[in-house]
Motif scaffolding. Structure first.
Motif, PDB file in Angstrom:
ATOM      1  N   GLU A 195       1.120   2.133 -13.387  1.00  0.00           N
ATOM      2  CA  GLU A 195       1.217   1.182 -12.301  1.00  0.00           C
ATOM      3  C   GLU A 195      -0.130   0.757 -11.721  1.00  0.00           C
ATOM      4  N   LEU A 201       0.813  -1.222   0.000  1.00  0.00           N
ATOM      5  CA  LEU A 201       0.000   0.000   0.000  1.00  0.00           C
ATOM      6  C   LEU A 201       0.844   1.269   0.000  1.00  0.00           C
ATOM      7  N   GLU A 236      -8.549   0.019   1.328  1.00  0.00           N
ATOM      8  CA  GLU A 236      -7.432  -0.337   2.229  1.00  0.00           C
ATOM      9  C   GLU A 236      -6.528   0.864   2.484  1.00  0.00           C
ATOM     10  N   MET A 237      -6.303   1.657   1.412  1.00  0.00           N
ATOM     11  CA  MET A 237      -5.431   2.820   1.590  1.00  0.00           C
ATOM     12  C   MET A 237      -6.094   3.838   2.507  1.00  0.00           C
ATOM     13  N   LYS A 278       7.219   1.893  -8.028  1.00  0.00           N
ATOM     14  CA  LYS A 278       7.291   0.980  -9.169  1.00  0.00           C
ATOM     15  C   LYS A 278       8.728   0.559  -9.494  1.00  0.00           C
ATOM     16  N   PRO A 303      -5.042  12.783  -5.505  1.00  0.00           N
ATOM     17  CA  PRO A 303      -4.094  12.136  -6.422  1.00  0.00           C
ATOM     18  C   PRO A 303      -4.720  10.989  -7.211  1.00  0.00           C
ATOM     19  N   THR A 304      -5.623  10.229  -6.586  1.00  0.00           N
ATOM     20  CA  THR A 304      -6.247   9.123  -7.327  1.00  0.00           C
ATOM     21  C   THR A 304      -7.120   9.653  -8.449  1.00  0.00           C
ATOM     22  N   LEU A 357      -4.640   5.172   6.141  1.00  0.00           N
ATOM     23  CA  LEU A 357      -4.523   6.565   6.555  1.00  0.00           C
ATOM     24  C   LEU A 357      -5.266   6.799   7.864  1.00  0.00           C
ATOM     25  N   LYS A 387      -4.716  13.854   0.516  1.00  0.00           N
ATOM     26  CA  LYS A 387      -3.554  13.000   0.306  1.00  0.00           C
ATOM     27  C   LYS A 387      -3.868  11.739  -0.485  1.00  0.00           C
ATOM     28  N   LEU A 388      -5.142  11.367  -0.531  1.00  0.00           N
ATOM     29  CA  LEU A 388      -5.465  10.130  -1.227  1.00  0.00           C
ATOM     30  C   LEU A 388      -6.427  10.350  -2.397  1.00  0.00           C
ATOM     31  N   THR A 439       3.233  10.564 -13.324  1.00  0.00           N
ATOM     32  CA  THR A 439       4.353   9.697 -13.664  1.00  0.00           C
ATOM     33  C   THR A 439       4.035   8.250 -13.318  1.00  0.00           C
ATOM     34  N   TRP A 440       2.881   8.025 -12.706  1.00  0.00           N
ATOM     35  CA  TRP A 440       2.643   6.716 -12.111  1.00  0.00           C
ATOM     36  C   TRP A 440       1.537   5.926 -12.759  1.00  0.00           C
ATOM     37  N   LEU A 459       1.004  13.608   8.674  1.00  0.00           N
ATOM     38  CA  LEU A 459      -0.320  13.656   9.310  1.00  0.00           C
ATOM     39  C   LEU A 459      -0.223  14.086  10.767  1.00  0.00           C
ATOM     40  N   ASP A 509      -7.644  15.194   5.414  1.00  0.00           N
ATOM     41  CA  ASP A 509      -6.360  14.574   5.050  1.00  0.00           C
ATOM     42  C   ASP A 509      -6.571  13.518   3.978  1.00  0.00           C
ATOM     43  N   PHE A 569       1.939   4.626  -1.839  1.00  0.00           N
ATOM     44  CA  PHE A 569       1.197   5.460  -2.778  1.00  0.00           C
ATOM     45  C   PHE A 569       2.050   5.661  -4.022  1.00  0.00           C
ATOM     46  N   PRO A 570       1.558   5.211  -5.188  1.00  0.00           N
ATOM     47  CA  PRO A 570       2.392   5.229  -6.390  1.00  0.00           C
ATOM     48  C   PRO A 570       2.797   6.635  -6.836  1.00  0.00           C
ATOM     49  N   TRP A 571       2.047   7.652  -6.400  1.00  0.00           N
ATOM     50  CA  TRP A 571       2.388   9.012  -6.839  1.00  0.00           C
ATOM     51  C   TRP A 571       3.397   9.679  -5.918  1.00  0.00           C
ATOM     52  N   ARG A 572       3.799   9.005  -4.852  1.00  0.00           N
ATOM     53  CA  ARG A 572       4.771   9.587  -3.941  1.00  0.00           C
ATOM     54  C   ARG A 572       6.108   8.874  -4.095  1.00  0.00           C
TER      55      ARG A 572
END
Ligand SMILES: Nc1ncnc2c1ncn2[C@@H]1O[C@H](COP(=O)(O)OP(=O)(O)O)[C@@H](O)[C@H]1O
Ligand SMILES: [Mg+2]
Lengths: 252, 247
Positions: free
Chosen positions: B246, A82, B144-145, A129, B166-167, B149, B162-163, B242-243, A99, B158, A84-87
């Motif tokens: 994935e 888990l 799950e993510m 990745k 970006p998604t 958090l 943070k989630l 960039t991701w 946090l 948050d 985060f792919p963007w971090r």
């Protein structure tokens, strides 16, 4: 110290309770494994400790205080990394600290330290990745460490890894445990893994369960792979496997 | 670059076929040939580029901007509150069943030939894919993510920042890339239905004069603008995301 006192819990959509009047405690600095057939409620114990689920009866205490009143007493590491792919790796590790509004400088410092500990300093600016499965789990562990809790809840963290990587990671985890002096609760369905890692093993034997049998592993730390060949350890493994199979049989 | 060669060849082939058929028919008011359209485009370049294109782009830009703001706003509040979602979702879907071209003249009645009647048509056509795509993006965050958090003590805010954001970013870019051509089409349709300037209006005027090449020329110009805009957005997207591979 972690303490469950007469905890009962049932998921709303289930017809039977998961656990009834469960009481147990875990000493500070211990390495405890929880084993049991899949679906018997191991992860649910972690969800209760995390506060993601509330017990219908009973209470959970950490150092004598009910968990509703305290923060950051436990840090959870899931089976999947888990990340985060963007971090970047660095940013992923800093997430729990972000946090908690810890200063950027302090974040950077702790992040560098822990990356060094887990041997992945070179990957700070890379993305998830770019890492192998074992590396990702190490990063996920680093992130868990930096959540700043004394108790780590690891839910089958190595079960998705291939055998050799898993064996490496087990030895690595023991080193980390000795280094960081944390309390570790470790869920696994792999008896050998439980025996190799833990001071004592909690076995869940029925559903619903009202207690967990606690079994000491008669081995000192630091441990080596060869220790697993000792007679009493082989017997212990056999005994544990028997217990789990009995439970499976009851379930059918 | 190499993978574009087949598309390029096919394009040439189609254009060639078009040219042959048009020359066979020999009536530009029925089917103008690509060369005729190009020469018309060149001939009319000043009035098209400096009078009508800016008019259409004004409508497109305003319509797109309002659609994006409105779309994002609706997607976010629907994600935050299930009650709002239940209340709004049916209406948003229903808005797509409105035959926009049929009621557009009504907008002219309300707003006259001002820019707002055309912007409204553009919004009606454009905002829907933005709301739906971004909303689905926000909903697609992994449970799950989110729970992870929460175990770190994250608040709703948050989790959103943070989630969820970006998604939802990759779907947001997809939405924009879809919305650009739609907003241009919307603006052109609106102008076709009632306007005093703009490429859609110009195309319609050429229609009444049976000038086939003149009908096509503004349309070609619009397509080019749409393609260039989407290409620019794609470039920004590559920089920001960039991701994507994935997930
Ligand atoms: N988040 C959840 N929400 C609802 N029910 C759940 C959830 N997690 C687990 N369960 C229920 O509990 C059972 C498994 O519990 P779990 O603690 O995940 O078992 P284990 O980790 O030992 O495999 C499942 O069969 C399911 O019915
Ligand atoms: Mg589980």
């Amino acid at each position: 110290m972690l303490e469950f006192q007469n905890v009962s819990f049932q998921y709303p959509q289930d017809s039977r309770p998961m656990m009834e009047n469960l009481s147990f405690s875990v000493e500070d600095g211990a390495f405890i494994s929880i084993i049991g057939a899949s679906g018997c409620g191991k992860s649910t114990i972690f969800r209760l400790i995390n506060g993601l689920e509330k017990p219908q009866k009973g209470a959970i205490f950490v150092n004598g205080r009910p968990i509703e009143q305290i923060k950051q007493y436990s840090a959870f590491m899931p089976q999947k990394d888990l990340l985060f792919p963007w971090r970047t790796i660095e940013k992923n590790i800093c997430l729990p600290m972000e946090l908690q509004n810890i200063s950027k400088q302090e974040q950077k410092k702790r992040c560098q330290q822990v990356l060094e500990e887990v041997g992945l300093s070179a990957y700070a600016k890379k993305y998830p990745k770019d890492l192998s499965g074992g590396m990702k789990q190490r990063i996920s562990f680093a992130r868990t460490i930096l959540a700043g809790a004394e108790m780590l809840l690891l839910d089958e963290p190595f079960s998705a890894l291939d055998f050799l990587t898993r064996v490496d990671m087990q030895e690595w985890l023991l080193k980390q445990w000795e280094h960081f002096h944390k309390t570790i609760l470790f869920i696994t369905h792999d008896v050998e893994e439980a025996v190799f890692l833990s001071k004592s093993i909690f076995v869940i034997q029925q559903k619903p369960f009202c207690d967990m049998q606690s079994i000491q592993v008669p081995l000192a730390y630091p441990r080596k792979r060869e220790d697993l060949k000792k007679k009493e350890i082989v017997d212990l493994k056999e005994q544990l496997i028997q217990k789990l199979r009995q439970q499976e049989a009851k379930a059918i | 670059m190499k993978k574009n060669i087949p598309a390029f060849l096919l394009g040439l082939l189609l254009l060639g076929a078009w040219q042959c058929i048009a020359m066979g028919i020999g009536a530009a008011y029925i089917l103008p040939s690509p060369l005729q359209i190009l020469s018309k485009l060149w001939q009319l370049r000043e009035i098209l580029l400096f009078v009508h294109l800016p008019a259409t782009m004004g409508v497109t830009f305003l319509g797109l901007l309002i659609s994006v703001v409105l779309g994002l706003f609706l997607a976010v509040i629907m994600d935050i509150s299930p009650k709002i979602e239940n209340a709004l979702y049916p209406f948003i879907v229903a808005s797509q069943t409105i035959p926009t071209t049929a009621i557009a003249p009504l907008f002219v009645l309300w707003f006259g030939y001002s820019i707002w009647s055309k912007v409204l048509v553009t919004i009606l056509i454009t905002f829907f894919p933005i709301v739906i795509t971004v909303y689905d993006g926000l909903k697609a965050t992994k449970r799950e993510m989110e729970e992870l958090l929460m175990t770190y003590g994250a608040t709703k805010k948050d989790i959103f920042i943070k989630l969820k954001l970006p998604t939802a970013l990759p779907p947001f870019f997809s939405a924009i890339k879809m919305a650009i051509p739609l907003s241009i089409i919307g603006a052109a349709i609106a102008e076709w239905l009632g306007a005093q300037s703009g490429l859609g209006y110009f195309s319609k005027r050429m229609m009444t004069q049976l000038d086939g090449a003149g009908v096509f020329a503004p349309i070609v110009l619009l397509s080019m603008v749409a393609m260039i805009s989407v290409a620019i957005v794609s470039m920004i997207e590559k920089k920001c995301i960039t991701w994507r591979k994935e997930i």
